[in-house]
Design a protein around this motif. Structure first.
Motif, PDB file in Angstrom:
ATOM      1  N   LEU A 132      10.879  -3.054  -1.970  1.00  0.00           N
ATOM      2  CA  LEU A 132      10.733  -4.469  -1.007  1.00  0.00           C
ATOM      3  C   LEU A 132       9.276  -4.809  -1.434  1.00  0.00           C
ATOM      4  O   LEU A 132       7.969  -5.375  -1.167  1.00  0.00           O
ATOM      5  N   CYS A 133       8.465  -3.053  -0.833  1.00  0.00           N
ATOM      6  CA  CYS A 133       7.491  -3.180  -0.450  1.00  0.00           C
ATOM      7  C   CYS A 133       6.383  -3.101  -1.320  1.00  0.00           C
ATOM      8  O   CYS A 133       5.305  -3.733  -1.651  1.00  0.00           O
ATOM      9  N   LEU A 134       7.068  -3.042  -2.714  1.00  0.00           N
ATOM     10  CA  LEU A 134       6.375  -2.627  -3.933  1.00  0.00           C
ATOM     11  C   LEU A 134       5.998  -4.208  -4.500  1.00  0.00           C
ATOM     12  O   LEU A 134       5.108  -4.763  -4.549  1.00  0.00           O
ATOM     13  N   VAL A 135       7.369  -4.964  -3.837  1.00  0.00           N
ATOM     14  CA  VAL A 135       6.819  -6.312  -4.740  1.00  0.00           C
ATOM     15  C   VAL A 135       6.394  -7.225  -3.512  1.00  0.00           C
ATOM     16  O   VAL A 135       5.213  -8.205  -3.686  1.00  0.00           O
ATOM     17  N   LEU A 136       6.022  -6.896  -1.863  1.00  0.00           N
ATOM     18  CA  LEU A 136       5.155  -7.921  -1.474  1.00  0.00           C
ATOM     19  C   LEU A 136       3.698  -7.278  -1.704  1.00  0.00           C
ATOM     20  O   LEU A 136       2.952  -8.305  -1.690  1.00  0.00           O
ATOM     21  N   GLY A 137       3.481  -5.730  -1.728  1.00  0.00           N
ATOM     22  CA  GLY A 137       2.530  -5.404  -2.459  1.00  0.00           C
ATOM     23  C   GLY A 137       1.665  -6.026  -3.532  1.00  0.00           C
ATOM     24  O   GLY A 137       0.316  -7.095  -3.572  1.00  0.00           O
ATOM     25  N   MET A 138       2.351  -6.758  -4.556  1.00  0.00           N
ATOM     26  CA  MET A 138       2.669  -7.439  -5.676  1.00  0.00           C
ATOM     27  C   MET A 138       2.506  -8.816  -5.274  1.00  0.00           C
ATOM     28  O   MET A 138       1.272  -9.301  -5.851  1.00  0.00           O
ATOM     29  N   ALA A 139       3.108  -8.884  -4.899  1.00  0.00           N
ATOM     30  CA  ALA A 139       2.639 -10.788  -3.951  1.00  0.00           C
ATOM     31  C   ALA A 139       1.637 -10.797  -3.100  1.00  0.00           C
ATOM     32  O   ALA A 139       1.024 -11.677  -3.654  1.00  0.00           O
ATOM     33  N   ILE A 140       1.117 -10.180  -2.450  1.00  0.00           N
ATOM     34  CA  ILE A 140      -0.256 -10.265  -2.323  1.00  0.00           C
ATOM     35  C   ILE A 140      -1.167 -10.238  -3.420  1.00  0.00           C
ATOM     36  O   ILE A 140      -2.710 -10.486  -3.085  1.00  0.00           O
ATOM     37  N   GLY A 141      -1.634  -9.405  -3.907  1.00  0.00           N
ATOM     38  CA  GLY A 141      -2.040  -8.894  -4.774  1.00  0.00           C
ATOM     39  C   GLY A 141      -2.017 -10.070  -5.753  1.00  0.00           C
ATOM     40  O   GLY A 141      -3.498 -10.563  -6.087  1.00  0.00           O
ATOM     41  N   GLY A 142      -1.075 -10.491  -5.769  1.00  0.00           N
ATOM     42  CA  GLY A 142      -1.469 -12.360  -6.897  1.00  0.00           C
ATOM     43  C   GLY A 142      -2.148 -13.319  -5.966  1.00  0.00           C
ATOM     44  O   GLY A 142      -3.112 -13.862  -6.455  1.00  0.00           O
ATOM     45  N   VAL A 143      -2.006 -12.893  -4.740  1.00  0.00           N
ATOM     46  CA  VAL A 143      -2.206 -14.472  -4.074  1.00  0.00           C
ATOM     47  C   VAL A 143      -3.926 -14.063  -3.975  1.00  0.00           C
ATOM     48  O   VAL A 143      -5.023 -14.852  -4.391  1.00  0.00           O
ATOM     49  N   VAL A 144      -4.065 -12.934  -3.787  1.00  0.00           N
ATOM     50  CA  VAL A 144      -5.778 -12.153  -3.936  1.00  0.00           C
ATOM     51  C   VAL A 144      -6.968 -12.848  -5.133  1.00  0.00           C
ATOM     52  O   VAL A 144      -7.370 -13.381  -5.397  1.00  0.00           O
TER      53      VAL A 144
ATOM     54  N   LEU B 195      -3.638 -10.130 -12.951  1.00  0.00           N
ATOM     55  CA  LEU B 195      -2.779  -9.355 -13.103  1.00  0.00           C
ATOM     56  C   LEU B 195      -2.892  -8.049 -12.607  1.00  0.00           C
ATOM     57  O   LEU B 195      -2.307  -7.640 -12.365  1.00  0.00           O
ATOM     58  N   THR B 196      -4.809  -8.097 -12.445  1.00  0.00           N
ATOM     59  CA  THR B 196      -5.044  -6.744 -12.046  1.00  0.00           C
ATOM     60  C   THR B 196      -5.049  -7.159 -10.324  1.00  0.00           C
ATOM     61  O   THR B 196      -4.398  -5.283 -10.236  1.00  0.00           O
ATOM     62  N   TRP B 197      -5.400  -7.934  -9.504  1.00  0.00           N
ATOM     63  CA  TRP B 197      -5.048  -7.673  -8.498  1.00  0.00           C
ATOM     64  C   TRP B 197      -3.212  -7.522  -8.036  1.00  0.00           C
ATOM     65  O   TRP B 197      -3.395  -7.053  -7.160  1.00  0.00           O
ATOM     66  N   CYS B 198      -2.642  -7.670  -9.025  1.00  0.00           N
ATOM     67  CA  CYS B 198      -0.987  -7.946  -8.765  1.00  0.00           C
ATOM     68  C   CYS B 198      -1.048  -6.288  -8.747  1.00  0.00           C
ATOM     69  O   CYS B 198       0.439  -5.817  -8.738  1.00  0.00           O
ATOM     70  N   ILE B 199      -1.618  -5.575 -10.470  1.00  0.00           N
ATOM     71  CA  ILE B 199      -0.866  -4.105 -10.149  1.00  0.00           C
ATOM     72  C   ILE B 199      -2.088  -3.047  -9.021  1.00  0.00           C
ATOM     73  O   ILE B 199      -1.869  -2.007  -8.545  1.00  0.00           O
ATOM     74  N   GLY B 200      -3.015  -3.745  -8.561  1.00  0.00           N
ATOM     75  CA  GLY B 200      -4.050  -2.818  -7.650  1.00  0.00           C
ATOM     76  C   GLY B 200      -2.919  -2.703  -6.500  1.00  0.00           C
ATOM     77  O   GLY B 200      -2.614  -2.679  -5.568  1.00  0.00           O
ATOM     78  N   GLY B 201      -2.358  -3.938  -6.024  1.00  0.00           N
ATOM     79  CA  GLY B 201      -1.102  -4.002  -4.536  1.00  0.00           C
ATOM     80  C   GLY B 201      -0.314  -3.176  -4.957  1.00  0.00           C
ATOM     81  O   GLY B 201       0.644  -2.585  -3.964  1.00  0.00           O
ATOM     82  N   ALA B 202      -0.074  -3.113  -6.309  1.00  0.00           N
ATOM     83  CA  ALA B 202       1.028  -2.359  -6.028  1.00  0.00           C
ATOM     84  C   ALA B 202       1.274  -0.753  -6.512  1.00  0.00           C
ATOM     85  O   ALA B 202       1.869   0.117  -5.601  1.00  0.00           O
ATOM     86  N   MET B 203       0.053  -0.497  -6.805  1.00  0.00           N
ATOM     87  CA  MET B 203      -0.962   0.660  -6.431  1.00  0.00           C
ATOM     88  C   MET B 203      -1.401   0.871  -5.223  1.00  0.00           C
ATOM     89  O   MET B 203      -0.519   2.096  -4.039  1.00  0.00           O
ATOM     90  N   TRP B 204      -1.092  -0.307  -3.718  1.00  0.00           N
ATOM     91  CA  TRP B 204      -2.215  -0.015  -2.951  1.00  0.00           C
ATOM     92  C   TRP B 204      -0.726   0.235  -1.438  1.00  0.00           C
ATOM     93  O   TRP B 204      -1.586  -0.071  -0.631  1.00  0.00           O
ATOM     94  N   ALA B 205      -0.122  -0.448  -1.898  1.00  0.00           N
ATOM     95  CA  ALA B 205       1.686  -0.844  -0.897  1.00  0.00           C
ATOM     96  C   ALA B 205       2.236   0.427  -0.811  1.00  0.00           C
ATOM     97  O   ALA B 205       2.852   0.949  -1.580  1.00  0.00           O
ATOM     98  N   PRO B 206       1.799   0.882   0.411  1.00  0.00           N
ATOM     99  CA  PRO B 206       2.416   1.651   1.510  1.00  0.00           C
ATOM    100  C   PRO B 206       3.740   1.901   1.489  1.00  0.00           C
ATOM    101  O   PRO B 206       4.266   0.046   2.275  1.00  0.00           O
ATOM    102  N   ALA B 207       4.909   2.344   1.837  1.00  0.00           N
ATOM    103  CA  ALA B 207       6.232   2.352   2.117  1.00  0.00           C
ATOM    104  C   ALA B 207       6.528   3.922   2.419  1.00  0.00           C
ATOM    105  O   ALA B 207       6.203   4.859   2.555  1.00  0.00           O
ATOM    106  N   PRO B 208       7.338   3.777   4.093  1.00  0.00           N
ATOM    107  CA  PRO B 208       8.031   4.564   4.868  1.00  0.00           C
ATOM    108  C   PRO B 208       9.162   5.036   3.835  1.00  0.00           C
ATOM    109  O   PRO B 208       9.571   4.303   3.386  1.00  0.00           O
ATOM    110  N   PHE B 209       9.231   6.652   4.439  1.00  0.00           N
ATOM    111  CA  PHE B 209      10.282   7.885   3.715  1.00  0.00           C
ATOM    112  C   PHE B 209      10.657   8.587   4.272  1.00  0.00           C
ATOM    113  O   PHE B 209      10.387   8.273   5.559  1.00  0.00           O
ATOM    114  N   ARG B 210      11.983   8.806   3.649  1.00  0.00           N
ATOM    115  CA  ARG B 210      12.521   9.864   5.129  1.00  0.00           C
ATOM    116  C   ARG B 210      13.370  10.686   4.181  1.00  0.00           C
ATOM    117  O   ARG B 210      14.429  10.238   3.723  1.00  0.00           O
ATOM    118  N   LEU B 211      12.619  11.866   4.557  1.00  0.00           N
ATOM    119  CA  LEU B 211      13.008  13.732   3.940  1.00  0.00           C
ATOM    120  C   LEU B 211      14.452  14.485   4.031  1.00  0.00           C
ATOM    121  O   LEU B 211      13.539  14.410   5.272  1.00  0.00           O
TER     122      LEU B 211
END
Length: 141
Positions: free
Chosen positions: A92-104, A40-56
């Motif tokens: 997509l980046c959020l879920v990918l960051g959470m998955a990587i965090g869960g694996v860690v 849980l801690t690393w999933c939350i960390g992955g959600a916080m640390w995953a960057p995503a591109p944006f366009r305004l």
């Protein structure tokens, strides 16, 4: 360089603050066993640390500002603006960051689980010989 209005300083302060939040999350889940707490801690960390591109869009017609932001913020802004592309990229980046965090988290648990097994338990030896139970005075020399 880190100046007053720099993007580097913004990201550095964001990641520094997120480390404090991550530590608080780890201690908040102290009632859980080690595996779910780490995951849980690393999933939350992955959600916080995953960057995503944006366009305004900018004020001028046809011009855009592009950059990187935390994926949760990109997804939230995409949801609030009803922008499906930004919402999709952010989630997509959020879920990918959470998955990587869960694996860690699982990897850290897997690495640390053998430490408790390898340490021998302290066995209490009952003294059968009365000579072993008698107190001995320390001797110098």
């Amino acid at each position: 360089m880190l100046f007053a209005d720099s993007m580097s300083l913004l990201w550095l302060s964001y990641y520094g603050l997120s480390l404090v939040v991550g530590l608080a999350v780890y201690f908040a889940f102290a009632f859980l066993p080690r595996l779910p707490r780490l995951v849980l801690t690393w999933c939350i960390g992955g959600a916080m640390w995953a960057p995503a591109p944006f366009r305004l869009p900018l004020v001028e017609e046809g011009e855009f500002y592009t950059g990187w932001a935390p994926s949760a913020m990109v997804a939230a802004v995409g949801f609030l603006e009803s922008n499906g592309g930004a919402l999709r990229n952010g989630l997509l980046c959020l879920v990918l960051g959470m998955a990587i965090g869960g694996v860690v988290g699982v990897a850290l648990w897997w690495r640390g689980r053998n430490k408790a097994v390898l340490e021998p338990a302290a066995e209490e030896n009952t003294a059968s010989d009365p000579e072993e139970t008698r107190r001995r005075e320390p001797v110098i020399g």
